[in-house]
Structures are given as C-alpha cells and as structure tokens.
Design a protein around this motif. Structure first.
Motif, PDB file in Angstrom:
ATOM      1  N   ILE A 114       4.362   5.859   6.172  1.00 34.98           N
ATOM      2  CA  ILE A 114       3.312   5.260   5.351  1.00 34.98           C
ATOM      3  C   ILE A 114       1.971   5.309   6.081  1.00 34.98           C
ATOM      4  CG2 ILE A 114       2.469   3.062   4.425  1.00 34.98           C
ATOM      5  CD1 ILE A 114       5.369   2.426   3.653  1.00 34.98           C
ATOM      6  N   ASN A 147       1.194   2.908  -1.103  1.00 31.45           N
ATOM      7  CA  ASN A 147       0.373   2.515   0.043  1.00 31.45           C
ATOM      8  C   ASN A 147      -0.815   3.450   0.252  1.00 31.45           C
ATOM      9  OD1 ASN A 147       1.908   0.241   1.757  1.00 31.45           O
ATOM     10  ND2 ASN A 147       3.425   1.574   0.813  1.00 31.45           N
ATOM     11  N   THR A 148      -0.616   4.748   0.020  1.00 30.43           N
ATOM     12  CA  THR A 148      -1.732   5.679   0.151  1.00 30.43           C
ATOM     13  C   THR A 148      -2.797   5.410  -0.904  1.00 30.43           C
ATOM     14  OG1 THR A 148      -0.166   7.346   0.970  1.00 30.43           O
ATOM     15  CG2 THR A 148      -2.348   8.120   0.323  1.00 30.43           C
ATOM     16  N   VAL A 200      -1.242   7.396   4.712  1.00 32.89           N
ATOM     17  CA  VAL A 200      -2.502   6.691   4.436  1.00 32.89           C
ATOM     18  C   VAL A 200      -3.639   7.290   5.257  1.00 32.89           C
ATOM     19  CG1 VAL A 200      -3.698   4.488   4.618  1.00 32.89           C
ATOM     20  CG2 VAL A 200      -1.372   4.559   3.748  1.00 32.89           C
ATOM     21  N   SER A 249       0.214  -4.097   8.732  1.00 36.10           N
ATOM     22  CA  SER A 249       1.602  -4.124   8.272  1.00 36.10           C
ATOM     23  C   SER A 249       2.545  -3.557   9.329  1.00 36.10           C
ATOM     24  CB  SER A 249       1.714  -3.340   6.962  1.00 36.10           C
ATOM     25  OG  SER A 249       3.011  -3.365   6.468  1.00 36.10           O
ATOM     26  N   SER A 289      -2.637  -1.034   6.511  1.00 33.68           N
ATOM     27  CA  SER A 289      -1.484  -0.303   7.042  1.00 33.68           C
ATOM     28  C   SER A 289      -1.230  -0.634   8.499  1.00 33.68           C
ATOM     29  CB  SER A 289      -1.710   1.209   6.881  1.00 33.68           C
ATOM     30  OG  SER A 289      -1.825   1.552   5.524  1.00 33.68           O
ATOM     31  N   VAL A 295      -3.685   2.536  -2.110  1.00 33.92           N
ATOM     32  CA  VAL A 295      -4.496   1.398  -1.668  1.00 33.92           C
ATOM     33  C   VAL A 295      -5.506   1.832  -0.614  1.00 33.92           C
ATOM     34  CG1 VAL A 295      -4.427  -0.842  -0.517  1.00 33.92           C
ATOM     35  CG2 VAL A 295      -2.687  -0.264  -2.220  1.00 33.92           C
TER      36      VAL A 295
END
Length: 235
Positions: free
Chosen positions: A162, A70-71, A166, A125, A122, A73
């Motif tokens: 997450i 995730n980071t 991020v 989500s 993020s 992205v």
C-alpha cells in the motif's frame, strides 16, 4: 474488472469529490491509481505473497481493492495540495520564474510539500500497525484460525505494498498537475484551475486565456530589484 475499479476510483477523486480540478484530471488520476496499483500488486503477488499465477482473481482482486482505496486517498490529497499551493503561493512561484527559475525549479517546493502531505496517512498507518492497531485483514485471519505469525506476515506485506502504491501514484499525479499549472514557457497558468466550490475559474475568470498578471508581476519585481541596487549607491 480491474479497469472498472480503476475508473470508479478516478471518477471519485477527479469528478465527485474534488474542490479544484484541471483539464485532463480524470486521466491523470486514472493513470496514477491504476498504473501504480497494478504494478505494485503484480510484483507483490508474485514475489512477496507467492501467488501462482499472481493475477488469480480470487486473491488478486481483493488485494487490488485495498491498493486502489489507499492510493485514491493519497492521490486526492496530493493533487488538492498542489492546486491549493498554487493559489496561496502564486506570488512566490511568479517571483522564482521572473528570476530565471526553470519549470521544475519553480514547482519542486510545491510538489515536495504536496507529496509529503499526501503520504502522511500511509506512513502513519504503517508506523502504528501491530503496535497500536491491528488491521482488519490480520484480525480476520486470526479469528478465522490462521497462525498469528502468518497473519502478521501477510499484513506486513500488504502495508508495504500500500505504501509503495501510494508513493508511486502520488509522485506521478503531483508532478503531472504541477506541470499543467506551470507551462513550458515557463509561466504560471492559474486560469487552468477550476474552483468547483465557487463555481468559477481561478485567475482572471476567463478560462483558456492568458492573463497579463504574470508579466506585470515580473516587471514590478525587476524594477524593485533594480531600485534596491541603485538606492545604496545613491545614498
């Protein structure tokens, strides 16, 4: 193992998928992804998930993999947004520098917009987890027979980890790339941006050389400002 995962994530972002790059982008990406994921992962494993020790491989590596993915992205979106904004808003940045803006004042609007763009996936989500969608980790635990409340708790902790990872990686990478394309003079340096899609270097196409475009633009803006001040007096 953690370094290998971080290196592969940095290569994916800076070398394999990036349409625009700058010199040193791999190390910026590696430091952003690896540093933020390791920091957030250790803190979350120790204080939120109560792993003992927090770096136990069977639990920490899967957690770290989710943070890396995730980071990666977010960092990719943030750096691409910075380089795109420098190309599309170059005149605005030059005007701010000509009127005495500092290095940070010139890049701050670009950095803020890029960070906002990178954080959208993020934040979205996190906002829909448990209401619209049930993530894979929570679904797997429920199907495996775990208590629903425990599965929801662990999923909530993972989502917050997450988002924190991020955010940390995006802030570092966006500021680092923005400070590369605007140097200490301060002066905008579009020739440092390598456009891989076009196979060329932005600016005047001569990498590593300063372009007189910024100087000409500053002089034109100063003359325009002086003309606007003199014209009402003449009338």
């Amino acid at each position: 193992m953690r370094c290998v995962l971080g290196g592969m994530a940095a290569l994916e972002v800076s070398e394999w998928k990036a349409k625009r790059t700058v010199r040193g982008m791999f190390w910026i990406t590696f430091a952003s992804i690896f540093g933020s994921a390791i920091t957030v992962g250790l803190i979350g494993a120790a204080f939120a998930m109560n792993f003992d020790p927090p770096y136990i491989a069977s639990k920490f590596i899967p957690t770290l993999g989710m943070l890396f993915g995730n980071t990666m992205v977010g960092v990719s979106l943030g750096m691409d947004a910075v380089l795109t904004s420098v190309d599309t808003r170059r005149d605005v940045v030059e005007a701010m520098l000509c009127f005495g803006a500092s290095r940070w004042e010139a890049v701050r609007p670009i950095a803020v917009e890029a960070a906002r763009t990178a954080m959208v996936p993020s934040i979205t989500s996190v906002s829909i987890t448990g209401l619209i969608s049930i993530p894979g980790m929570m679904s797997g635990q429920i199907l495996g027979g775990a208590d629903v409340m425990d599965a929801a708790r662990y999923q909530q902790v993972i989502m917050f980890m997450i988002a924190a990872s991020v955010a940390l990686g995006v802030v570092f990478s966006v500021i680092a790339v923005a400070f590369i394309v605007v140097d200490r003079q301060p002066q905008i340096r579009p020739e440092r941006i390598i456009n891989r899609a076009a196979g060329s270097v932005s600016g005047n196409g001569k990498g590593g050389q300063r372009t007189p475009h910024s100087t000409r633009s500053c002089r034109s803006i100063v003359r325009l400002k002086a003309w606007k001040q003199v014209t009402p007096m003449a009338v």
